[in-house]
Design a protein around this motif. Structure first.
Motif, short mmCIF file in Angstrom:
data_model
loop_
_atom_site.label_atom_id
_atom_site.label_comp_id
_atom_site.label_asym_id
_atom_site.label_seq_id
_atom_site.Cartn_x
_atom_site.Cartn_y
_atom_site.Cartn_z
N ALA A 1 0.83 -1.21 0.00
CA ALA A 1 0.00 0.00 0.00
C ALA A 1 0.86 1.26 0.00
O ALA A 1 0.53 2.26 -0.65
N LEU B 1 -7.59 -1.08 -3.85
CA LEU B 1 -7.54 -0.53 -2.50
C LEU B 1 -8.92 -0.50 -1.85
O LEU B 1 -9.05 -0.68 -0.64
N GLU B 2 -9.96 -0.27 -2.64
CA GLU B 2 -11.32 -0.30 -2.10
C GLU B 2 -11.66 -1.68 -1.55
O GLU B 2 -12.32 -1.81 -0.51
N ARG C 1 -9.63 -3.86 -0.30
CA ARG C 1 -8.76 -4.26 0.80
C ARG C 1 -8.69 -3.25 1.92
O ARG C 1 -7.89 -3.39 2.84
N ARG C 2 -9.53 -2.22 1.88
CA ARG C 2 -9.40 -1.15 2.86
C ARG C 2 -9.85 -1.54 4.26
O ARG C 2 -9.52 -0.88 5.24
N ARG D 1 -4.96 -1.03 7.67
CA ARG D 1 -6.16 -0.28 7.27
C ARG D 1 -5.83 1.20 7.08
O ARG D 1 -6.28 1.82 6.11
N MET E 1 -3.85 1.65 3.89
CA MET E 1 -4.71 1.45 2.72
C MET E 1 -5.56 2.70 2.47
O MET E 1 -5.71 3.15 1.32
N ASN E 2 -6.13 3.27 3.51
CA ASN E 2 -6.98 4.45 3.35
C ASN E 2 -6.17 5.65 2.87
O ASN E 2 -6.64 6.44 2.06
N LEU F 1 -5.53 5.12 -0.74
CA LEU F 1 -6.77 5.29 -1.50
C LEU F 1 -7.08 6.77 -1.71
O LEU F 1 -7.47 7.19 -2.81
N GLN G 1 -16.95 7.68 5.87
CA GLN G 1 -15.67 7.59 6.56
C GLN G 1 -15.83 7.83 8.06
O GLN G 1 -15.23 7.14 8.89
#
Length: 463
Positions: A232, A258-259, A261-262, A270, A273-274, A277, A426
């Protein structure tokens, strides 16, 4: 010669005494301070015997001795800087001998030593530092050594004031091939190295960026959480440093990966990843950019306006943007008027497209910008009506322009609604994560209470 030999012998004796004291827990702190003092006050002529003393330790020595012999290289680099330039190869060799050590603290000391050398010894070419490390990267078969040398190369790239971008550009394809081989076990460390190379902005090739992105996306689903986190980070650095046009081509696949696996089970993954993204979402889409022709200007001599028209499909109900270029010649006023009239006739033959309120699908598929339609100076003493014709043509153009402005306003409204929805989602996920963490803490406390014998209660009943 005899005096220098005697001084070298005295230095070797002092260093060996300190190394012996490092083996004892009671004298560890005192020996560490004494050895660091020797390193900081070391004259240039004693660099070679001192490096020989700390490099002769082997795996039979205790862990504090091995760790301090590597850590002293960082102190030497910090204290003497460029004076150590002739001895950098010897220092890197000392680091490489310790990379096979099973103690992770010693491998971390090796990474710190390489970072300190690359930071403070600036007169040495970057290739002198990185070449022996790269050679070891492709030759080592031990997993500990693979992990340590990959992190050392990454530290050298991050710490160096000036890196050789061409050398790193040649190294990246080799590393991408190496990470796919089963013989290389330290995948997360190699992904960290890839991220360091990408951060130097050396990815200038479309095929190289495509290979980089596909490799990182593949490791997003790895069973090792460290590999997922490092992958990531690679994608985040690629989005931040790659060329805008090349990044836009890979935006769809990266955002989709990424969506999916977020919501990783590991918190730090996490968060990474965010972040990646959000970085990829900030990359502009190719379809959203409409650029004017090169060399166009607002002057009457070189004016070349761009008209944006739209055609409707009755069976699909979609709106398709089309860019029409209108060039006005400057040879004479008559040629200017004739070209504008021909363009207006072409617009008059086409029926204007109207959007009904229930055409929500076409609004969602809208991806364009409205370019205002302005006329150049007519000149030659003629009025605008003389050049453009009757009022019906002007009304048609005005109607088209109003419809395009309305479409753009509707698109902006939809984008605002989408951004609000993403923000609220979010916030909801963050609130849910906090609640889950609170429940985990409560469950841990309950399990600890149940495991404590003092909390058990025995109830006796009378016969």
């Amino acid at each position: 010669m005899g005096v220098s030999t005697q001084l070298a012998g005295n230095l070797k004796t002092r260093v060996n005494i300190c190394l012996n004291k490092l083996s004892d827990r009671d004298t560890l702190l005192m020996a560490t301070n004494e050895l660091e003092g020797i390193a900081r006050a070391l004259p240039a002529e004693d660099f070679v015997p001192f490096l020989n003393c700390i490099s002769t330790t082997d795996s039979s020595e205790k862990s504090p001795v091995r760790r301090q012999c590597v850590r002293i290289l960082s102190i030497l680099s910090d204290a003497h800087g460029d004076a150590l330039s002739p001895h950098v190869s010897r220092m890197i060799s000392a680091v490489l001998r310790r990379l096979r050590d099973p103690d992770s603290a010693i491998r971390a000391a090796c990474v710190d030593a390489v970072s300190s050398i690359a930071t403070h010894v600036t007169q040495t070419p970057f290739s002198v530092i990185i070449k022996p490390l790269v050679d070891a990267l492709f030759q080592e078969q031990d997993s500990n050594a693979q992990m340590g040398v990959a992190l050392c190369v990454s530290a050298a790239v991050d710490a160096a004031a000036e890196v050789d971008a061409s050398e790193l550009r040649r190294l990246l394809p080799r590393v991408l091939k190496l990470i796919k081989k089963d013989c290389f076990k330290a995948k997360p460390s190699l992904l960290v190295l890839i991220g360091s190379i990408v951060s130097t902005c050396c990815v200038k090739n479309r095929s190289l960026l495509s290979s980089l992105v596909s490799t990182a996306v593949e490791f997003l689903s790895s069973e090792d959480w460290a590999a997922r986190k490092a992958a990531a980070e690679v994608l985040e650095k690629a989005a931040a440093t790659a060329d805008r046009d090349m990044a836009a081509e890979s935006k769809g696949s990266c955002v989709a990966a990424l969506e999916s696996r977020r919501f990783d089970k590991v918190k730090v993954v996490r968060e990474t990843m965010n972040q990646a993204l959000q970085t990829w979402r900030g990359v502009p889409d190719v379809l959203e950019e409409v650029t004017s022709p090169k060399g166009s200007s607002s002057s009457s001599s070189g004016y070349s306006p761009v008209l944006l028209s739209r055609s409707c499909s009755a069976d699909r109900g979609s709106v398709t943007p089309r860019v029409t270029s209108m060039k006005s010649p400057v040879s004479s006023c008559s040629s200017t008027g004739s070209s504008q009239k021909s363009i207006l006739r072409s617009y008059q033959d086409k029926k204007p497209c109207t959007l009904k309120p229930n055409m929500t699908e076409s609004r969602k598929n809208l991806r364009s910008r409205v370019v205002p339609f302005d006329y150049p100076d007519v000149g030659c003493g003629d009025s605008l009506h003389d050049k453009l014709g009757n009022g019906t043509e002007l009304e048609d153009l005005s109607l088209i322009r109003n419809q395009l402005l309305e479409i753009e306003n509707q698109q902006s409204t939809l984008l605002d609604i989408l951004q609000k929805f993403i923000g609220s989602s979010q916030e909801g996920m963050n609130s849910l994560e906090k609640r889950v963490e609170g429940l985990e803490k409560v469950v841990d406390e309950m399990s600890q209470d149940l495991a404590t014998p003092s909390t058990w209660k025995y109830i006796y009943y009378d016969a």
